[in-house]
Scaffold this active site. Sequence first.
Site, short mmCIF file in Angstrom:
data_model
loop_
_atom_site.label_atom_id
_atom_site.label_comp_id
_atom_site.label_asym_id
_atom_site.label_seq_id
_atom_site.Cartn_x
_atom_site.Cartn_y
_atom_site.Cartn_z
N VAL A 1 8.21 14.28 45.44
CA VAL A 1 6.96 13.67 45.64
C VAL A 1 6.78 12.45 46.68
O VAL A 1 7.99 11.73 46.54
CB VAL A 1 6.49 13.13 44.11
N LYS B 1 2.88 15.97 46.58
CA LYS B 1 3.94 16.89 45.83
C LYS B 1 4.16 18.00 46.70
O LYS B 1 3.42 18.86 46.66
CB LYS B 1 3.58 17.28 44.45
N ASP C 1 3.80 20.78 28.24
CA ASP C 1 4.93 19.68 28.71
C ASP C 1 4.61 18.22 28.52
O ASP C 1 4.76 17.75 29.62
CB ASP C 1 5.35 20.53 30.19
#
Length: 844
Positions: A531, A545, A641
Amino acid sequence: MPTMAMAFPTLPVTLTCLTLLALLSIVMAADSNSTATGLILLDCGASSPNVDDSGRIWDGDAGSKFAPSVKGVAATASYQHPSLPSLVPYITTRIFTSNYTYHFPVSPGRLFLRLYFYPIAYANYAVLDAFFDVTAGNLVLLNGFNASQTAQAINSAYLVREFSVNVSSGNLDLTFAPSAHQKGSYAFINGIEIVPTPDIFTTADTREVNANGVIPVSIPADTGFQTMYRLNVGGDAILPIYDSGFYRSWNSDSSYLFGGSGVTVSKDFNLTIQYTPTVPNYTAPFDVYATARSMGPNAQDNLNNNLTWILPVDAGFSYLIRFHFCQIKYPITKVNQMSFFIYINNRTAQQRMDVIVWSGGIGRTAYKDYAIMAIGSGQVDMWIALHPDLESQPEYFDAILNGLEVFKLQGYRSNNLAGLSPPLPQKPDVDPSRLPSVGRKSKGGKLAAVGGTTGGFAFMLIALTITCVTCRQKKVAKSSYKTDCPHLNRLTECRKSTCDLVCRFTFAEIQLVTKDFDEAFIIGRGGFGNVYSGEIDGGTKVAIKRFNQKSQQGFHEFQTEIEMLCNFRHRHLVSLIGYCEEKNEMILVYDYMAHGTLREHLYNTRNPPLSWQQRLEICIGAARGLHYLHTGAEQGIIHRDVKTTNILLDDRFMAKVSDFGLSKASPDIDNTHMSTAVKGTFGYLDPEYFRLQRLTKKSDVYSFGVVLFETLCARPVINTKLPEEQVSLRDWALSCRKKGALEEIIDPRVKEEITLECFRIFAEIAEKCVADRSIDRPSMGDVLWNLEVALQVQDSASYNSSCAESASSLQITAVDSDRPSTNSTISVAAQEAIFSDIAHPEGR
Ligand SMILES: *[C@@H]1O[C@H](CO)[C@@H](O)[C@H](O)[C@H]1NC(C)=O
Ligand SMILES: *[C@@H]1O[C@H](CO)[C@@H](O)[C@H](O)[C@H]1NC(C)=O
Ligand SMILES: *[C@@H]1O[C@H](CO)[C@@H](O)[C@H](O)[C@H]1NC(C)=O
Ligand SMILES: *[C@@H]1O[C@H](CO)[C@@H](O)[C@H](O)[C@H]1NC(C)=O
Ligand SMILES: *[C@@H]1O[C@H](CO)[C@@H](O)[C@H](O)[C@H]1NC(C)=O
Ligand SMILES: *[C@@H]1O[C@H](CO)[C@@H](O)[C@H](O)[C@H]1NC(C)=O
Ligand SMILES: *[C@@H]1O[C@H](CO)[C@@H](O)[C@H](O)[C@H]1NC(C)=O
Ligand SMILES: *[C@@H]1O[C@H](CO)[C@@H](O)[C@H](O)[C@H]1NC(C)=O
Ligand SMILES: *[C@@H]1O[C@H](CO)[C@@H](O)[C@H](O)[C@H]1NC(C)=O
Ligand SMILES: *[C@@H]1O[C@H](CO)[C@@H](O)[C@H](O)[C@H]1NC(C)=O
């Protein structure tokens, strides 16, 4: 065993072994003597006992006493569809080319009979030739049953048909007969389940709603029933193993809601649900009563709307409709605080329905039964609606429903329960209006209701609608990069018409802002790639990113992330400014988050510690973001996540949830459990998801619970350098809590600051989040609610200079985990703030 190898085709080897271990341990714990209760599980086409994913043991029908000299062909499915909830009993089948009858010795009385079908090609039997009748004694259950057509009509790979019959002799004969009307047709069956029950249908006083009004009827005790719907209204699907004794499946109601109306409600934490003498505990599991749907906090809106469900049923039959009620939220404890109408098919079935009167108080269970005839031909819609009844001038203009069951009744004086095959959607992937109960417009014209089917299509439809609203509300002028935006349609359909908020950058532009990806611009590294920071538009700071081109999952995650962030905009979700897809490059451009990840402020860091108040606010922000994901769309989105490195902090330490590469539309009706390869991060991973490979929103709740502990204790969730019992933060925190010693592992830098009450609420909600069983975990809305309370409690204490005092009392007071949690009432304003997030997903 070949079938075992097929079981987990998508999983890496290590996971497979672990799953098998988990499965074995369940097998050992399972009760093997099912005959003691009269329960029969028959895995047709199998020659030895097999265990299903929930640990129940199914006997093979080859050589079984229920299948004397069984004829037919035992076969194994040619393909294992990923949505199958379990291999057993679906993967094997018994195929009959002539009539065959299974004989089940049973005690006289009522029983559930469940038939499991997986319509697919078996050996050299084509799926389209399966066309047959099924009878139980002389009651016709299925007639001219075209299994593949029926499955297609509901967009499911498999079917379960549930009947309830009252057997008068000690024998249930179940006959499978290939259709006489079609040459070359055959019958098949994958699994048969028999569960004896008491009389759960005909005891209550049932009222029939017809043209003449509402009149009492009595349903004969020997009537046969077919279950059409069984909904945990306002809650998640409940798996058969979590049912109160009869292995029933309860589905979420959201697919059947009309107009996307209503809000979900969960019981107050300090409330205990009591089964009343007229409602034995097997009537419905606790979790059905513990969640509900109501109309919402705005009385005027409620007066202008109905809370409506639409349920397609077979015309020409009578139906028993059972409404489950339980008042579960304070302050509604008294008579005439809430009173509403029940409408069935636009007729008033009930006036002045007051749950407190009917059940005898808050937290007490009740149900009400109505019967109605479905007039018409083929499939018709049954309308169920609730509306406030103002006649008695109740205090709140609202309505509530906790559960709903619809049963088809055996034809009056006929021995038939079989309807026609449902019509096929003509172009299931294109025309939403043809899908059963899909795409009806709400009265307000705001959001289309989506139901009936599930999966990507429905999800896209909602996503589209939501974004249209959002996009029109706010337009961001980023003119210098805007030119290419109309070309977004190169990606998926969904993005074509929606993403005028997201820009497409050229690779050259990205190279320019990052000085050709200069190391000096790197602000983060991950498995996906690096990133970078950069500035666009002459000063707007962004995070860039760049996906690693070698990363396997890369492209899929790249796409998912764009799709998600295009469609879901909220002040607590990180926002996507643009992307670049060129020369095999996959690059995403986000708002710059000045303070990085939450984890960078908790441990292994040189950043100054966050105060407790800041930590609470960050947790609340993240909870809001997740709550919006879970509820903002009809079906909800599962993040998959959740962890402290995916909670980012802007320059004002406002939390933003990020990284949607693994997100998925949530499974909804029972037919579509999301059975997927396990993904996520070790230490945060829901053990139930891991074990059953069944993903629900509660998996996010689990991970979020770990985040809460991590924020409280400021240590890694897995630290292998610690003694064994301390390695996993979740396990260690729970064992400390059990001993009343959780406060000993609080981050010492905030320990003095936390008030006893705030700590108690926070610890309790964190513990509930990480419960082993997903149904024991609260919803994200509940978590948010409780964190808000914790913050309020902390806030009010902060005005006093007595912090030190409360902190010291913390050290000496052991926390009793059985104690009910806070009874603080939340202001209506706070409630509305929570719900307004859903109603008005805010663009940046
Ligand atoms: C199983 O249950 C049956 C019926 O109650 C009983 O006769 C039998 O002894 C039980 N077997 C075992 C192994 O417990
Ligand atoms: C079952 O339905 C399908 C349509 O989905 C049709 O093509 C097939 O011919 C039907 N089978 C029989 C035996 O009628
Ligand atoms: C098979 O069963 C059906 C009833 O489903 C019956 O009509 C038919 O006569 C039976 N055929 C034979 C050969 O017994
Ligand atoms: C089954 O039906 C008989 C009458 O045919 C009735 O007496 C009995 O109560 C019923 N049993 C149940 C469990 O409904
Ligand atoms: C229901 O209540 C009975 C006692 O009345 C108890 O034995 C049983 O375990 C309870 N079942 C459930 C599922 O709570
Ligand atoms: C109920 O009324 C709505 C319009 O308000 C209509 O579309 C629907 O068909 C009616 N339902 C029934 C079952 O009559
Ligand atoms: C609610 O439904 C009933 C019955 O169909 C109907 O009469 C009434 O007009 C509806 N009310 C609203 C506000 O839609
Ligand atoms: C704050 O202090 C005042 C007086 O010292 C006390 O009456 C009040 O209960 C305290 N409030 C809290 C929340 O501790
Ligand atoms: C639960 O909390 C409410 C306030 O939210 C309170 O009115 C009620 O008395 C509490 N009940 C119990 C059993 O503590
Ligand atoms: C919470 O409960 C306690 C005792 O149960 C009571 O004294 C207090 O007033 C309650 N607080 C609120 C906000 O209802």
